[in-house]
Design a protein around this motif. Structure first.
Motif, PDB file in Angstrom:
ATOM      1  N   GLU A 181       1.004  -1.150   0.201  1.00 22.08           N
ATOM      2  CA  GLU A 181      -0.085  -0.406  -0.056  1.00 22.08           C
ATOM      3  C   GLU A 181       1.141   1.048   0.331  1.00 22.08           C
ATOM      4  OE1 GLU A 181      -3.782   0.382   0.004  1.00 22.08           O
ATOM      5  OE2 GLU A 181      -2.950  -1.990  -0.643  1.00 22.08           O
ATOM      6  N   TYR A 182       1.736   0.565   0.847  1.00 24.15           N
ATOM      7  CA  TYR A 182       3.039   2.551   0.384  1.00 24.15           C
ATOM      8  C   TYR A 182       3.561   2.624  -0.430  1.00 24.15           C
ATOM      9  CZ  TYR A 182       2.755   2.351   5.712  1.00 24.15           C
ATOM     10  OH  TYR A 182       2.621   1.833   7.192  1.00 24.15           O
ATOM     11  N   LEU A 183       3.540   1.674  -1.384  1.00 25.23           N
ATOM     12  CA  LEU A 183       4.733   1.371  -2.585  1.00 25.23           C
ATOM     13  C   LEU A 183       3.795   2.271  -3.812  1.00 25.23           C
ATOM     14  CD1 LEU A 183       6.467  -1.655  -2.651  1.00 25.23           C
ATOM     15  CD2 LEU A 183       7.727   0.784  -2.481  1.00 25.23           C
ATOM     16  N   ARG A 184       2.253   1.912  -3.826  1.00 21.18           N
ATOM     17  CA  ARG A 184       1.168   2.278  -4.667  1.00 21.18           C
ATOM     18  C   ARG A 184       1.541   4.207  -3.901  1.00 21.18           C
ATOM     19  NH1 ARG A 184      -2.506  -0.905  -3.091  1.00 21.18           N
ATOM     20  NH2 ARG A 184      -2.118  -2.321  -4.870  1.00 21.18           N
ATOM     21  N   SER A 185       0.776   4.325  -3.141  1.00 17.18           N
ATOM     22  CA  SER A 185       0.603   5.554  -2.106  1.00 17.18           C
ATOM     23  C   SER A 185       2.045   6.547  -2.845  1.00 17.18           C
ATOM     24  CB  SER A 185       0.252   5.892  -1.025  1.00 17.18           C
ATOM     25  OG  SER A 185      -0.753   5.843  -0.485  1.00 17.18           O
ATOM     26  N   THR A 204       1.367  25.277 -11.459  1.00 18.03           N
ATOM     27  CA  THR A 204      -0.315  25.125 -10.616  1.00 18.03           C
ATOM     28  C   THR A 204      -0.709  23.785  -9.984  1.00 18.03           C
ATOM     29  OG1 THR A 204       0.194  25.004 -12.639  1.00 18.03           O
ATOM     30  CG2 THR A 204      -0.350  27.001 -12.836  1.00 18.03           C
ATOM     31  N   LEU A 205       0.726  23.340 -10.532  1.00 19.03           N
ATOM     32  CA  LEU A 205      -0.299  21.865  -9.602  1.00 19.03           C
ATOM     33  C   LEU A 205       0.148  21.582  -8.516  1.00 19.03           C
ATOM     34  CD1 LEU A 205       0.707  19.468 -12.846  1.00 19.03           C
ATOM     35  CD2 LEU A 205      -0.873  20.709 -12.341  1.00 19.03           C
ATOM     36  N   ILE A 206       1.311  22.515  -7.800  1.00 23.95           N
ATOM     37  CA  ILE A 206       2.100  22.080  -6.506  1.00 23.95           C
ATOM     38  C   ILE A 206       0.232  22.270  -5.304  1.00 23.95           C
ATOM     39  CG2 ILE A 206       2.537  23.404  -4.147  1.00 23.95           C
ATOM     40  CD1 ILE A 206       4.790  24.557  -6.512  1.00 23.95           C
ATOM     41  N   PRO A 207      -0.569  22.534  -5.595  1.00 22.23           N
ATOM     42  CA  PRO A 207      -1.611  22.735  -4.557  1.00 22.23           C
ATOM     43  C   PRO A 207      -2.627  21.011  -4.280  1.00 22.23           C
ATOM     44  CG  PRO A 207      -2.038  24.988  -5.439  1.00 22.23           C
ATOM     45  CD  PRO A 207      -0.945  24.040  -6.422  1.00 22.23           C
ATOM     46  N   GLU A 208      -2.531  21.103  -6.196  1.00 23.01           N
ATOM     47  CA  GLU A 208      -2.791  19.291  -6.494  1.00 23.01           C
ATOM     48  C   GLU A 208      -1.915  18.341  -5.990  1.00 23.01           C
ATOM     49  OE1 GLU A 208      -3.327  15.859 -10.222  1.00 23.01           O
ATOM     50  OE2 GLU A 208      -3.139  18.534 -10.391  1.00 23.01           O
ATOM     51  N   ILE A 209      -0.523  18.444  -6.023  1.00 18.95           N
ATOM     52  CA  ILE A 209       0.431  17.252  -5.049  1.00 18.95           C
ATOM     53  C   ILE A 209       0.261  17.613  -3.772  1.00 18.95           C
ATOM     54  CG2 ILE A 209       2.755  16.831  -4.790  1.00 18.95           C
ATOM     55  CD1 ILE A 209       3.323  18.155  -7.610  1.00 18.95           C
ATOM     56  N   ASP A 210      -0.179  19.350  -3.438  1.00 19.19           N
ATOM     57  CA  ASP A 210      -0.130  18.887  -1.653  1.00 19.19           C
ATOM     58  C   ASP A 210      -1.343  18.035  -1.610  1.00 19.19           C
ATOM     59  OD1 ASP A 210       2.100  19.849  -1.339  1.00 19.19           O
ATOM     60  OD2 ASP A 210       0.963  22.742  -1.695  1.00 19.19           O
ATOM     61  N   LEU A 216      -3.276  10.518   1.688  1.00 16.33           N
ATOM     62  CA  LEU A 216      -1.873  10.076   1.026  1.00 16.33           C
ATOM     63  C   LEU A 216      -1.450   9.657   2.440  1.00 16.33           C
ATOM     64  CD1 LEU A 216      -1.239   8.618  -2.670  1.00 16.33           C
ATOM     65  CD2 LEU A 216      -3.481   8.107  -1.126  1.00 16.33           C
ATOM     66  N   ASP A 217      -1.538  10.838   3.128  1.00 21.17           N
ATOM     67  CA  ASP A 217      -0.603  10.960   4.520  1.00 21.17           C
ATOM     68  C   ASP A 217       0.652  10.463   4.841  1.00 21.17           C
ATOM     69  OD1 ASP A 217       0.104  11.372   6.739  1.00 21.17           O
ATOM     70  OD2 ASP A 217      -1.118   9.624   7.672  1.00 21.17           O
ATOM     71  N   ILE A 218       1.458  11.149   3.168  1.00 20.65           N
ATOM     72  CA  ILE A 218       3.050  10.530   3.248  1.00 20.65           C
ATOM     73  C   ILE A 218       3.991  10.709   3.618  1.00 20.65           C
ATOM     74  CG2 ILE A 218       4.902  10.976   0.821  1.00 20.65           C
ATOM     75  CD1 ILE A 218       2.397   9.510   0.199  1.00 20.65           C
ATOM     76  N   ASP A 219       3.843  11.881   4.976  1.00 21.72           N
ATOM     77  CA  ASP A 219       4.578  11.551   6.086  1.00 21.72           C
ATOM     78  C   ASP A 219       4.771  11.289   7.252  1.00 21.72           C
ATOM     79  OD1 ASP A 219       5.064  14.773   4.516  1.00 21.72           O
ATOM     80  OD2 ASP A 219       4.017  15.730   6.282  1.00 21.72           O
ATOM     81  N   PHE A 220       3.809  10.223   7.403  1.00 24.86           N
ATOM     82  CA  PHE A 220       3.332   9.131   7.585  1.00 24.86           C
ATOM     83  C   PHE A 220       4.257   8.369   7.310  1.00 24.86           C
ATOM     84  CE2 PHE A 220       1.444   4.788   8.875  1.00 24.86           C
ATOM     85  CZ  PHE A 220       1.085   5.205  10.476  1.00 24.86           C
ATOM     86  N   ARG A 223       8.041   7.894   7.739  1.00 22.03           N
ATOM     87  CA  ARG A 223       8.454   7.551   9.078  1.00 22.03           C
ATOM     88  C   ARG A 223       7.824   6.445   9.757  1.00 22.03           C
ATOM     89  NH1 ARG A 223       4.956  12.171  10.530  1.00 22.03           N
ATOM     90  NH2 ARG A 223       3.444  11.015  11.050  1.00 22.03           N
ATOM     91  N   ASP A 224       6.715   6.130   8.837  1.00 23.40           N
ATOM     92  CA  ASP A 224       6.786   4.643   9.320  1.00 23.40           C
ATOM     93  C   ASP A 224       7.307   2.916   8.738  1.00 23.40           C
ATOM     94  OD1 ASP A 224       5.382   2.781  10.643  1.00 23.40           O
ATOM     95  OD2 ASP A 224       3.994   1.799   8.943  1.00 23.40           O
ATOM     96  N   LEU A 225       8.090   3.699   7.243  1.00 18.58           N
ATOM     97  CA  LEU A 225       8.466   2.524   6.207  1.00 18.58           C
ATOM     98  C   LEU A 225       9.794   2.497   6.974  1.00 18.58           C
ATOM     99  CD1 LEU A 225       7.961   1.363   3.444  1.00 18.58           C
ATOM    100  CD2 LEU A 225       9.245   3.009   2.852  1.00 18.58           C
ATOM    101  N   PRO A 226      10.908   3.317   7.686  1.00 22.30           N
ATOM    102  CA  PRO A 226      11.499   2.703   8.153  1.00 22.30           C
ATOM    103  C   PRO A 226      11.774   1.225   9.757  1.00 22.30           C
ATOM    104  CG  PRO A 226      12.266   4.701   7.505  1.00 22.30           C
ATOM    105  CD  PRO A 226      10.850   4.396   7.952  1.00 22.30           C
TER     106      PRO A 226
END
Length: 406
Positions: A181-185, A204-210, A216-220, A223-226
């Protein structure tokens, strides 16, 4: 047609005739009953037995005094016994035969004096060959018994070992699902960045990326992947360690040579294998000293550790403590297993090392664990000491030489 004449039935020779026929025979002959009543004894056997102990008794009693304790029992069980006897200054080869007839038992003893150096050496060589064959059979039986008990013990522990392996395999499998799931995100975010790089105005795509990163909670994930990878690696290493310990423990030892080893390593691998049998009711304490490398057969010592640890666990009814200690005394090392179980009564202490003796219920113990352990330690020129108090617990101490005597 000639008349048929019946063959006359020959009459049995009289005892006097038998004595006369056997008088010149140089080999001794003695025929007697189970109650030592002599039926026939020639002069040669009388002369041989006259030099033995209990000279005032009858020939059969004097023969019993010369024979090994089990000779007559072997003759009764197998029909015959053979061996060598010392009668006075002579060495005599003896054959003893037994036969039952109409409820009565009869022994026939044949004796031949070994005369001359060549005959004596030939007899010694024959007896040496017989003893060597008996030793080889006994040694082979002991190895088979040792391996059989070891594999039976592993069979009893198989479910526990499987459980110990299933736990880490379970969370590694779960972690792989999370990793998928992490890799898909992460690939979704990477694709968003790639689209931004190809766009005329990436800003113009920065808001979409954010928005994707937040959704997808990329910050979590970062932290959790390692932690997830470290946990999975630890699980795989745990499985590898259990399999390696099990392989080392189950090694037959037939071709194993004496080697210098760290006893603590063997203790830890054995504890790792049997821990599932102990962990639900035992608190294990380690009080290890500084030990030198010890010359031993490590696989066989591992079996001793397992037997003593399992016995300690079985001695604890509900909850208790097992303490494993090690130390050095001069040219010897010792390994001690102390439990807080029910202890062993004085009358049972004399029998605990006997083969097939067990205090466990029928079907739950072979009675070979301590007997084989005793044989293994004796093979290592060591000893097992026992200190036990009923109601308090037991302590088994293994004492081993650091270097085997040459």
């Amino acid at each position: 047609m000639p008349a048929a004449f019946p063959n006359p039935t020959p009459s049995l020779p009289s005892p006097a005739l038998l004595q006369a026929l056997l008088a010149p025979v140089r080999e001794g002959l003695l025929l007697f009953t189970d109650d030592d009543s002599v039926i026939l004894a020639n002069p040669a056997v009388e002369a041989l037995l006259a030099t033995g102990p209990a000279s005032g008794a009858g020939p059969a009693q004097r023969l019993r005094a010369l024979l090994p304790p089990d000779a007559m029992a072997v003759a009764r069980r197998e029909g015959q016994w053979s061996g060598s006897l010392v009668m006075g200054e002579a060495v005599v080869t003896a054959q003893l035969y037994h036969h039952r007839d109409q409820g009565a038992g009869y022994y026939l003893g044949l004796f031949r004096r070994v005369e001359g150096q060549e005959d004596y050496e030939r007899e010694l060589q024959q007896r040496h060959a017989e003893l060597r064959q008996a030793y080889l059979r006994l040694n082979g039986a002991q190895e088979k018994l040792l391996q059989s008990e070891k594999m039976a013990s592993i069979g009893q522990l198989a479910a526990g070992v499987a459980h110990e392996i299933n736990n880490p395999i379970g969370y590694v499998h779960s972690n792989l699902g999370s990793l998928q799931e992490y890799l898909r995100s992460l690939f979704t975010v990477i694709e968003a960045y790639e689209r931004a790089l190809r766009a005329p105005d990436p800003k113009t795509l920065i808001p979409e990326i954010d928005d994707i990163r937040d959704r997808l909670d990329i910050d979590f994930i970062s932290r959790d992947l390692p932690q997830l990878m470290a946990e999975s690696r630890e699980g795989i290493e745990r499985v590898t360690r259990i399999v390696r310990d099990l392989k080392d423990f189950s090694y037959s030892g037939r071709d194993e040579s004496w080697k210098l080893v760290d006893l603590h390593s063997g203790l830890e691998s054995t504890i790792n294998i049997i821990w599932n049998e102990l962990k639900y009711k035992v608190e294990l304490h380690r009080e290890f000293g500084q030990l030198p490398l010890v010359e031993c057969l490590p696989s066989e010592l591992n079996q001793v550790y397992m037997n003593l640890l399992l016995n300690a666990g079985h001695a604890i009814a509900e909850r208790g403590v097992i303490t494993v200690r090690t130390g050095v005394e001069g040219e010897h090392v010792w390994v001690e297993f102390q439990d807080s179980g029910g202890g062993i009564s004085p009358e049972l202490r004399q029998r605990i090392f006997d083969p097939f003796f067990t205090t466990k219920p029928v079907g739950s113990g072979t009675g070979l664990g301590l007997s084989i352990s005793y044989s293994i330690i004796n093979k290592h020129n060591g000893r097992i000491d026992l200190d036990s108090t009923p109601g308090v617990g037991s302590t088994f101490r293994i004492v081993l030489p650091i270097k085997q005597p040459r």
